[in-house]
Design a protein around this motif. Structure first.
Motif, PDB file in Angstrom:
ATOM      1  N   UNK A  41       0.832  -1.206   0.000  1.00 24.08           N
ATOM      2  CA  UNK A  41       0.000   0.000   0.000  1.00 24.08           C
ATOM      3  C   UNK A  41       0.866   1.255   0.000  1.00 24.08           C
ATOM      4  N   UNK A  42       1.926   1.262   0.814  1.00 22.69           N
ATOM      5  CA  UNK A  42       2.811   2.427   0.879  1.00 22.69           C
ATOM      6  C   UNK A  42       3.495   2.682  -0.459  1.00 22.69           C
ATOM      7  N   UNK A  43       3.843   1.608  -1.154  1.00 25.23           N
ATOM      8  CA  UNK A  43       4.476   1.713  -2.468  1.00 25.23           C
ATOM      9  C   UNK A  43       3.570   2.470  -3.439  1.00 25.23           C
ATOM     10  N   UNK A  44       2.310   2.091  -3.508  1.00 27.63           N
ATOM     11  CA  UNK A  44       1.391   2.769  -4.430  1.00 27.63           C
ATOM     12  C   UNK A  44       1.014   4.165  -3.924  1.00 27.63           C
ATOM     13  N   UNK A  48       0.954   7.821  -5.890  1.00 28.18           N
ATOM     14  CA  UNK A  48      -0.217   8.700  -5.938  1.00 28.18           C
ATOM     15  C   UNK A  48       0.145  10.091  -5.423  1.00 28.18           C
ATOM     16  N   UNK A  49       0.885  10.122  -4.336  1.00 29.49           N
ATOM     17  CA  UNK A  49       1.329  11.390  -3.763  1.00 29.49           C
ATOM     18  C   UNK A  49       2.250  12.132  -4.723  1.00 29.49           C
ATOM     19  N   UNK A  50       2.989  11.376  -5.543  1.00 29.44           N
ATOM     20  CA  UNK A  50       3.909  11.981  -6.508  1.00 29.44           C
ATOM     21  C   UNK A  50       3.254  12.560  -7.732  1.00 29.44           C
ATOM     22  N   UNK A  83      -8.430  -5.908   2.269  1.00 31.97           N
ATOM     23  CA  UNK A  83      -7.041  -5.450   2.160  1.00 31.97           C
ATOM     24  C   UNK A  83      -6.853  -4.571   0.933  1.00 31.97           C
ATOM     25  N   UNK A  84      -7.574  -4.869  -0.143  1.00 31.27           N
ATOM     26  CA  UNK A  84      -7.496  -4.036  -1.341  1.00 31.27           C
ATOM     27  C   UNK A  84      -8.224  -2.709  -1.131  1.00 31.27           C
ATOM     28  N   UNK A  90      -6.222   4.824   0.347  1.00 31.34           N
ATOM     29  CA  UNK A  90      -5.004   5.634   0.473  1.00 31.34           C
ATOM     30  C   UNK A  90      -4.653   6.335  -0.825  1.00 31.34           C
ATOM     31  N   UNK A  91      -4.830   5.670  -1.945  1.00 26.01           N
ATOM     32  CA  UNK A  91      -4.515   6.268  -3.242  1.00 26.01           C
ATOM     33  C   UNK A  91      -5.462   7.416  -3.554  1.00 26.01           C
TER      34      UNK A  91
END
Length: 649
Positions: A41-44, A48-50, A83-84, A90-91
């Motif tokens: 999740x943190x990876x995606x 998204x934040x970028x 979980x998804x 978050x995204x």
């Protein structure tokens, strides 16, 4: 100059805020049961934040028997939905849209991953995996069709904005679509319309379950680049049929496992090597087209949109290297973008080993939360010895934490052996990472001293709190008669321009450095013979880059002698024992040594029991690849306030 990339565009009824796309790339960051993890999740979320407009997640298996890797995502049952849902939540905080790619590996997997035999349209092994698959029955085909639709509905329930059906890269759907893998004689094989029956049934099933307004994309290999596989002629005929069946966007890629270098190309391959395929697809469909493949620069991406080549640009490995690429582009901070260099060390090669992916130029990949640099509570004086990629990474990380950092490099330029790696043909982009590091050090106020040997006296005079030793390695001098003659030079000196080889050259040592040096010299018109004691050359190289290197050596008529041992070096050539036969003499004006390196720990050995803390990183510990040196440099920058050393981690 950059305007098309930031123009919103719709996929179906869904508006995507810009044209930057993170395409599907398996990370192996999930749990073995297909559920997402905090790491995944943190990876995606970082991307998204970028500022990426659309993220298409990694291949998500619709069936446990469809997994291609041990820790990939799955949505084959309802228990995986929550979980998804955490991922999509978050995204969506950053207004990025996210599609789930639904997937079945078909024959391109292994019993080791699934604990059962792979399946395929026909009982023909994948040329790479080489495991005999079970030939699907018609009843089993119908069951898989239902599973694709069920997974799409779960994706909608979990909050995804759309789904992409994975019909490319030689996986199950692509296997049905191609005569390369489909030899069936029933309604699912033979002519093009029969080979399309399986994907069309999947599209129909998905659409019936998610409704008419939920975006559905399709990824296709427009050319499989294998004998008997689909070409652009075939896919031009297929694309309008897929559009008519109800897909909203066409994601144009290429290749299969037997031609991986085409869709995950190394640095030797030109930028945008598959964009002409997207252009051909745009001629025959009315839906948006996504183009992909070695697009690592926003200016190149912009040119594809401006030229009408595609409607969206997928920048996969570029998003691994720098999750903030869109944001930096919007702010015109082009020099701060950390470019993908096409090395394949951390992404493709880790995935081939069924391990979580990493990135040579981005040590935070997959560790976005735990490796976040926090301001130091106590400002320290940090002295870095060695201006290679590991040393510069340590300097950058320590400076980001707020420490006072000085770096000492004995040569006249930064980059170390990584700079030398950028010299051979096809590897020029390696220098872009060095440029990025230099720019970051300047921005952060790192004090850089070139042409300065960091002696014990110099270090003591600076009164540091922390010393980071990144002195790298020295070339090995072999125990060969004549190795000290004047016509003998080192590959390091050839690549750095300190020494120039004459017309007829023998390169001793066929590892990646020796093979690349031979290629470098051959491209200058030299007559080159490469001598290697092992049965193959460049075996320490990643398969993709190695393939192109071997082709280049053959094209430049480099003579390669394997199973060969140098007996002695003379002023006019080299005596070699080759293939168990009597010695042969190879005339040469210059002899280049590329027989490995040894750690340079001379300074490190003098710094024991000092009042300041000492860390040793990279090749100064052990000869490895830049991936490890850069990661160790980053960790060291994080740990300068602790009592730990990377060497002891």
């Amino acid at each position: 100059m950059i305007k098309n990339l930031f123009t919103p565009m719709k996929i179906g009824a869904l508006e995507i805020p810009n044209r930057f796309v993170v395409p599907p790339m398996v990370t192996n960051y999930c749990n073995s049961d297909g559920t997402t993890t905090e790491r995944y999740i943190s990876y995606y979320e970082a991307r998204a934040k970028g500022g990426w407009g659309l993220i298409i997640t990694e291949a998500c298996a619709v069936d446990p028997r469809g997994r291609g890797f041990s820790f990939m995502a799955g949505l084959w049952n309802d228990s995986q939905i929550d979980s998804h849902r955490a991922l999509t939540k978050n995204v969506h905080k950053y207004k990025t849209k996210i599609f789930l790619q639904i997937f079945h590996a078909g024959r391109q997997t292994s019993k080791k991953v699934m604990d059962m035999d792979p399946v395929a349209p026909s009982p023909i092994p994948c040329p790479v995996k080489m495991e005999m698959p079970h030939e699907l029955t018609v009843e089993e085909i119908h069951d898989i069709v239902e599973k694709f639709g069920d997974s799409a509905l779960r994706a909608k329930t979990a909050g995804y904005d759309g789904v992409e059906i994975h019909g490319s890269h030689g996986f199950l759907i692509a296997e049905f679509m191609s005569s390369f893998s489909n030899k069936r004689t029933d309604q699912y094989g033979g002519c093009l319309s029969n080979r399309l029956r399986f994907p069309l049934e999947i599209i129909e099933n998905v659409r019936s379950k998610v409704g008419p307004d939920f975006p559905v994309g399709f990824r296709i290999s427009a050319d499989e680049f294998v004998t008997g596989g689909n070409t652009i002629v075939d896919t031009r005929a297929m694309a309008p049929i897929l559009e008519n069946a109800g897909i909203n966007v066409l994601h144009v890629s290429a290749g299969c496992y037997a031609s991986t270098d085409k869709f995950i190309p190394p640095s030797a391959v030109p930028h945008g090597n598959l964009t002409h395929l997207a252009a051909e697809m745009k001629k025959v469909v009315n839906i948006p087209v996504i183009s992909v493949s070695r697009i690592n620069d926003p200016m190149i991406a912009e040119s594809l949109l401006a030229g009408g080549i595609a409607d969206f640009v997928a920048m996969g490995r570029a998003s691994l290297a720098d999750p903030n690429l869109p944001r930096k582009t919007a702010e015109s901070k082009f020099a701060e973008i950390r470019m993908c260099i096409g090395c394949e060390q951390g992404c493709l090669e880790r995935l081939r080993a069924d391990e979580p992916i990493r990135c040579l130029v981005n040590p935070k990949l997959g560790k976005e939360k735990e490796l976040t640099i926090q301001p130091a509570k106590e400002k320290k004086k940090v002295l870095v010895v060695g201006g290679g990629p590991g040393g510069m990474t340590a300097a950058i990380a320590a400076a980001e934490a707020g420490h006072e950092v000085s770096l000492f490099e004995k040569s006249d330029r930064l980059g170390g052996q990584f700079y030398l790696a950028s010299i051979p043909p096809g590897k020029g982009e390696f220098a872009s990472f060095i440029h990025w590091q230099i720019n970051q050090m300047h921005k952060l106020g790192v004090e850089v001293h070139l042409n300065t040997t960091a002696t014990l006296h110099l270090i003591e005079s600076k009164e540091p709190d922390e010393v980071i030793i990144a002195t790298g390695a020295k070339p090995k001098v072999p125990h060969i008669s004549g190795a000290h003659l004047q016509n003998v030079i080192f590959s390091f000196d050839v690549l750095s321009g300190k020494e120039e080889a004459d017309q007829n050259v023998v390169v001793i040592g066929g590892g990646s450095v020796g093979a690349e040096t031979a290629n470098y010299l051959a491209n200058q018109g030299k007559n080159v013979t490469l001598v290697e004691v092992l049965p193959k050359i460049a075996i320490d190289y990643e398969p993709g880059p190695r393939k192109y290197l071997l082709e280049e050596l053959a094209d430049k008529n480099v003579t390669v002698l394997v199973n060969s041992r140098v007996h002695s070096i003379k002023y006019n050539g080299v005596s070699v024992e080759s293939g168990g036969i009597d010695k042969i003499f190879i005339p040469a004006d210059s002899v280049v040594l590329a027989m490995g390196a040894k750690s340079d720990r001379e300074l490190a050995s003098k710094l024991k029991d000092k009042s300041y803390h000492v860390s040793v990183i990279g090749d100064a510990i052990k000869i490895r690849k830049a991936l490890e040196a850069i990661e160790e440099g980053y960790l060291t920058g994080l740990l300068v306030s602790s009592l730990k050393s990377v060497e002891t981690l």
